[in-house]
Write a protein that holds these residues in place. Structure first.
Motif, PDB file in Angstrom:
ATOM      1  N   GLY A   1       0.813  -1.216   0.000  1.00 15.90           N
ATOM      2  CA  GLY A   1       0.000   0.000   0.000  1.00 15.90           C
ATOM      3  C   GLY A   1       0.845   1.263   0.000  1.00 15.90           C
ATOM      4  N   VAL A   2       1.886   1.282   0.831  1.00 22.94           N
ATOM      5  CA  VAL A   2       2.770   2.452   0.865  1.00 22.94           C
ATOM      6  C   VAL A   2       3.490   2.615  -0.472  1.00 22.94           C
ATOM      7  CG1 VAL A   2       4.845   3.395   1.945  1.00 22.94           C
ATOM      8  CG2 VAL A   2       3.071   2.360   3.372  1.00 22.94           C
ATOM      9  N   SER A   3       3.943   1.507  -1.065  1.00 20.65           N
ATOM     10  CA  SER A   3       4.652   1.582  -2.349  1.00 20.65           C
ATOM     11  C   SER A   3       3.749   2.133  -3.446  1.00 20.65           C
ATOM     12  CB  SER A   3       5.175   0.194  -2.737  1.00 20.65           C
ATOM     13  OG  SER A   3       6.051  -0.311  -1.756  1.00 20.65           O
ATOM     14  N   VAL A   4       2.512   1.647  -3.503  1.00 17.52           N
ATOM     15  CA  VAL A   4       1.576   2.152  -4.508  1.00 17.52           C
ATOM     16  C   VAL A   4       1.303   3.629  -4.298  1.00 17.52           C
ATOM     17  CG1 VAL A   4      -0.787   1.968  -5.370  1.00 17.52           C
ATOM     18  CG2 VAL A   4       0.528  -0.110  -4.906  1.00 17.52           C
ATOM     19  N   ALA A   5       1.133   4.023  -3.039  1.00 18.31           N
ATOM     20  CA  ALA A   5       0.871   5.441  -2.745  1.00 18.31           C
ATOM     21  C   ALA A   5       2.053   6.319  -3.175  1.00 18.31           C
ATOM     22  CB  ALA A   5       0.589   5.618  -1.256  1.00 18.31           C
ATOM     23  N   VAL A   6       3.284   5.829  -2.918  1.00 20.45           N
ATOM     24  CA  VAL A   6       4.479   6.603  -3.309  1.00 20.45           C
ATOM     25  C   VAL A   6       4.562   6.719  -4.833  1.00 20.45           C
ATOM     26  CG1 VAL A   6       6.999   6.596  -3.315  1.00 20.45           C
ATOM     27  CG2 VAL A   6       5.760   6.064  -1.217  1.00 20.45           C
ATOM     28  N   LEU A   7       4.303   5.612  -5.539  1.00 18.18           N
ATOM     29  CA  LEU A   7       4.351   5.658  -6.998  1.00 18.18           C
ATOM     30  C   LEU A   7       3.304   6.619  -7.561  1.00 18.18           C
ATOM     31  CD1 LEU A   7       4.874   1.873  -7.851  1.00 18.18           C
ATOM     32  CD2 LEU A   7       6.539   3.725  -8.065  1.00 18.18           C
ATOM     33  N   LEU A   8       2.103   6.598  -7.010  1.00 20.62           N
ATOM     34  CA  LEU A   8       1.074   7.535  -7.474  1.00 20.62           C
ATOM     35  C   LEU A   8       1.466   8.974  -7.170  1.00 20.62           C
ATOM     36  CD1 LEU A   8      -2.175   5.614  -6.424  1.00 20.62           C
ATOM     37  CD2 LEU A   8      -1.226   5.865  -8.724  1.00 20.62           C
ATOM     38  N   LEU A   9       2.043   9.205  -6.007  1.00 22.65           N
ATOM     39  CA  LEU A   9       2.467  10.556  -5.644  1.00 22.65           C
ATOM     40  C   LEU A   9       3.561  11.060  -6.584  1.00 22.65           C
ATOM     41  CD1 LEU A   9       2.351  12.950  -3.693  1.00 22.65           C
ATOM     42  CD2 LEU A   9       4.009  11.750  -2.240  1.00 22.65           C
ATOM     43  N   LEU A  10       4.519  10.183  -6.918  1.00 21.70           N
ATOM     44  CA  LEU A  10       5.576  10.586  -7.846  1.00 21.70           C
ATOM     45  C   LEU A  10       5.009  10.891  -9.224  1.00 21.70           C
ATOM     46  CD1 LEU A  10       8.412   8.060  -6.911  1.00 21.70           C
ATOM     47  CD2 LEU A  10       8.230  10.463  -6.253  1.00 21.70           C
ATOM     48  N   ALA A  11       4.028  10.084  -9.657  1.00 15.18           N
ATOM     49  CA  ALA A  11       3.409  10.335 -10.960  1.00 15.18           C
ATOM     50  C   ALA A  11       2.659  11.657 -10.970  1.00 15.18           C
ATOM     51  CB  ALA A  11       2.467   9.179 -11.322  1.00 15.18           C
ATOM     52  N   VAL A  12       1.977  11.977  -9.886  1.00 20.97           N
ATOM     53  CA  VAL A  12       1.262  13.259  -9.793  1.00 20.97           C
ATOM     54  C   VAL A  12       2.260  14.412  -9.802  1.00 20.97           C
ATOM     55  CG1 VAL A  12      -0.194  14.677  -8.311  1.00 20.97           C
ATOM     56  CG2 VAL A  12      -0.737  12.261  -8.654  1.00 20.97           C
ATOM     57  N   CYS A  13       3.365  14.251  -9.075  1.00 22.96           N
ATOM     58  CA  CYS A  13       4.389  15.309  -9.059  1.00 22.96           C
ATOM     59  C   CYS A  13       4.982  15.518 -10.451  1.00 22.96           C
ATOM     60  CB  CYS A  13       5.503  14.951  -8.072  1.00 22.96           C
ATOM     61  SG  CYS A  13       5.002  15.011  -6.337  1.00 22.96           S
ATOM     62  N   ALA A  14       5.180  14.430 -11.195  1.00 22.00           N
ATOM     63  CA  ALA A  14       5.702  14.554 -12.559  1.00 22.00           C
ATOM     64  C   ALA A  14       4.696  15.273 -13.448  1.00 22.00           C
ATOM     65  CB  ALA A  14       6.025  13.169 -13.126  1.00 22.00           C
ATOM     66  N   ALA A  15       3.409  14.992 -13.282  1.00 24.29           N
ATOM     67  CA  ALA A  15       2.385  15.635 -14.101  1.00 24.29           C
ATOM     68  C   ALA A  15       2.167  17.087 -13.709  1.00 24.29           C
ATOM     69  CB  ALA A  15       1.065  14.866 -13.973  1.00 24.29           C
ATOM     70  N   ALA A  16       2.544  17.448 -12.473  1.00 28.82           N
ATOM     71  CA  ALA A  16       2.332  18.815 -12.004  1.00 28.82           C
ATOM     72  C   ALA A  16       3.466  19.747 -12.391  1.00 28.82           C
ATOM     73  CB  ALA A  16       2.155  18.826 -10.475  1.00 28.82           C
ATOM     74  N   ALA A  17       4.435  19.254 -13.174  1.00 27.02           N
ATOM     75  CA  ALA A  17       5.585  20.106 -13.525  1.00 27.02           C
ATOM     76  C   ALA A  17       5.162  21.266 -14.408  1.00 27.02           C
ATOM     77  CB  ALA A  17       6.654  19.267 -14.212  1.00 27.02           C
ATOM     78  N   GLY A  18       4.301  21.012 -15.376  1.00 25.86           N
ATOM     79  CA  GLY A  18       3.891  22.079 -16.275  1.00 25.86           C
ATOM     80  C   GLY A  18       4.779  22.137 -17.500  1.00 25.86           C
ATOM     81  N   PRO A  19       4.235  22.308 -18.681  1.00 21.52           N
ATOM     82  CA  PRO A  19       5.050  22.286 -19.910  1.00 21.52           C
ATOM     83  C   PRO A  19       5.986  23.459 -20.035  1.00 21.52           C
ATOM     84  CG  PRO A  19       2.785  22.923 -20.386  1.00 21.52           C
ATOM     85  CD  PRO A  19       2.799  22.502 -18.961  1.00 21.52           C
ATOM     86  N   ASP A  20       5.666  24.606 -19.435  1.00 20.09           N
ATOM     87  CA  ASP A  20       6.501  25.799 -19.616  1.00 20.09           C
ATOM     88  C   ASP A  20       7.674  25.843 -18.664  1.00 20.09           C
ATOM     89  OD1 ASP A  20       3.576  27.834 -20.204  1.00 20.09           O
ATOM     90  OD2 ASP A  20       4.798  26.673 -21.612  1.00 20.09           O
ATOM     91  N   ASP A  21       7.680  24.998 -17.654  1.00 24.94           N
ATOM     92  CA  ASP A  21       8.773  25.060 -16.685  1.00 24.94           C
ATOM     93  C   ASP A  21      10.113  24.618 -17.257  1.00 24.94           C
ATOM     94  OD1 ASP A  21       7.030  25.926 -14.808  1.00 24.94           O
ATOM     95  OD2 ASP A  21       6.627  23.957 -13.932  1.00 24.94           O
ATOM     96  N   ARG A  22      10.104  23.919 -18.375  1.00 30.81           N
ATOM     97  CA  ARG A  22      11.347  23.480 -18.977  1.00 30.81           C
ATOM     98  C   ARG A  22      12.183  24.662 -19.483  1.00 30.81           C
ATOM     99  NH1 ARG A  22       9.131  18.412 -22.653  1.00 30.81           N
ATOM    100  NH2 ARG A  22       8.122  17.278 -20.947  1.00 30.81           N
TER     101      ARG A  22
END
Length: 445
Positions: free
Chosen positions: A417-438
């Motif tokens: 459960g903790v591993s799945v939660a961490v993976l989902l959190l990392l995926a959300v953080c990756a999606a929250a970067a925003g295209p213009d931040d590069r």
């Protein structure tokens, strides 16, 4: 060397010979044949390694349980301690001790002495006859008092403390049973395994003498054991268990190494991982079935006169409960491993799960961006190294289970459960970067 050309036999180093269409076709045929043969050899080797690993898996679990129970005092005490609080076992001990104490109380002598005293005093015949009839009620009264005293001792905390202390001092009792030695709480004599309750008898004797039953001190020193089971196969089981204890440390390691080599050798690593995990799950199910069959055989081998069925069942279940826990844990781990391997594959359900997860994490990341929360370069790094971060989380989960002392099904569920939660959190953080931040360092956002 370019397969389209070859050095001329008599020419210099730079001379080249172009392959004809027939030569090139033969070259491609030989290369395909070699590749196919290589894959077949790898597949055959992988299958052999997998079969060896699956055959060793149940033995490895049992061997690890035996070695762990025998060598670890705390583990052994934790195994046998619940027997002191099992009502069926307590009932057996109470009944046995009560019968032995009452058998040493000569109630007939008491009534005979009372009758003689009344006769000598010239009491009426009716009074003398009434004294003779007191033997039955007096015996019942003695039985009631003794039973109450014994029950108070056996069901109290003091008995459990004495029981745990005795087993902690003689934690090698399981080894004694398996090797046939006669020291400790468990004793194996021929084909009979007995449970020694001598210390309990001594404590009951002391309590009864303090309560006024001097005859309780005459409880015989012999036959202070309870027969657990009798079997003609005990000698063979002892030989097998000695061997399992010797290899208890190495069998689990060997089974895991063989399984890993099977996955590494196979041409399709993911498919072989899924097959290996499924095979281990099947072997764990078979081990649980074997334990259920052994339980039935054990209960059938114990005569009701020696031990009531409910007490025999409580004893068996108590002794093998850690083995069952380990087997269930490995079963759940194997199922989860097979499921993860499948979800990484090209199957339609697997693709649907991955697509749904991606849509969900992307939507969550966009919601964070709209709320003004952006992960910037960190999010872009996570998005660009998704395979590494996922592998790191899975490796951390595996390492946690390996280092955890006797993980249970609950622990596995927590780690997953903790591993799945961490993976989902990392995926959300990756999606929250925003295209213009590069372009944050070179262009306006």
């Amino acid at each position: 060397m370019n397969p389209a050309t070859a050095p001329e036999p008599g020419g210099g180093a730079g001379a080249r010979h172009a392959l004809t269409a027939e030569e090139r076709a033969e070259y491609e045929r030989l290369r395909r044949h070699t590749a196919v043969r290589h894959r077949r050899l790898r597949r055959a080797g992988s299958v052999v390694l997998l079969l060896l690993a699956l055959l060793l898996a149940p033995l490895a679990v049992v061997a690890a349980w035996v070695q762990d129970t025998v060598s670890d005092t705390d583990r052994y005490v934790a195994t046998v301690a619940p027997l002191a609080s099992e009502p069926p076992v307590q009932e057996v001990v109470i009944n046995r001790l009560t019968d032995r104490v009452v058998a040493n109380v000569d109630v007939a002598a008491v009534t005979d002495a009372l009758t003689k005293a009344l006769q000598d005093a010239g009491a009426p015949p009716r009074a003398v006859d009434a004294a003779e009839a007191l033997e039955g009620p007096l015996r019942n009264a003695v039985t009631t008092v003794v039973d109450r005293t014994v029950t108070r001792v056996i069901t109290g905390d003091a008995f459990q403390q004495v029981w745990e202390g005795a087993n902690r001092r003689s934690h090698a009792a399981v080894m004694n049973m398996l090797t046939g030695e006669r020291d400790g709480a468990l004793r194996a004599d021929g084909g009979t395994v007995r449970l020694d309750v001598g210390e309990v008898v001594d404590q009951v004797q002391e309590r009864l003498v303090d309560a006024g039953f001097e005859k309780a001190a005459a409880i015989p020193d012999t036959d202070r054991t309870i027969t657990l089971f009798e079997t003609e196969q005990l000698g063979k089981a002892q030989d097998a268990m000695r061997l399992l204890d010797i290899v208890g440390v190495w069998l689990p390691v060997l089974a895991v190494v063989l399984a890993g080599l099977a996955v590494w050798t196979a041409p399709a690593h993911r498919v072989m991982l899924m097959v290996t995990a499924t095979g281990f799950a099947v072997m764990m199910v078979l081990l649980l079935v074997a334990l259920a069959v052994m339980r039935r055989v054990y209960l059938d081998s114990v005569p009701p006169t020696a031990l009531p069925p409910d007490a025999a069942a409580a004893i068996f279940d108590t002794f093998v409960r850690f083995l069952k826990d380990s087997t269930r844990t490995l079963l759940i781990v194997s199922v989860i491993t097979a499921l993860v391997a499948y979800l990484y594959g090209p199957g339609r359900p697997a693709r649907a799960v991955r697509a749904t997860t991606d849509r969900g994490t992307t939507a969550a990341g966009r919601a964070l961006r709209r709320a003004g929360v952006r992960t910037g370069s960190t999010g872009h790094w996570l998005a660009g190294h998704r395979a590494w971060t996922t592998g790191g989380v899975i490796a951390a989960a595996v390492l946690t289970l390996v280092l955890w002392n006797h993980p249970t099904v609950g622990v596995v569920a927590l780690v997953v459960g903790v591993s799945v939660a961490v993976l989902l959190l990392l995926a959300v953080c990756a999606a929250a970067a925003g295209p213009d931040d590069r372009t944050a360092h070179g262009a306006p956002s």
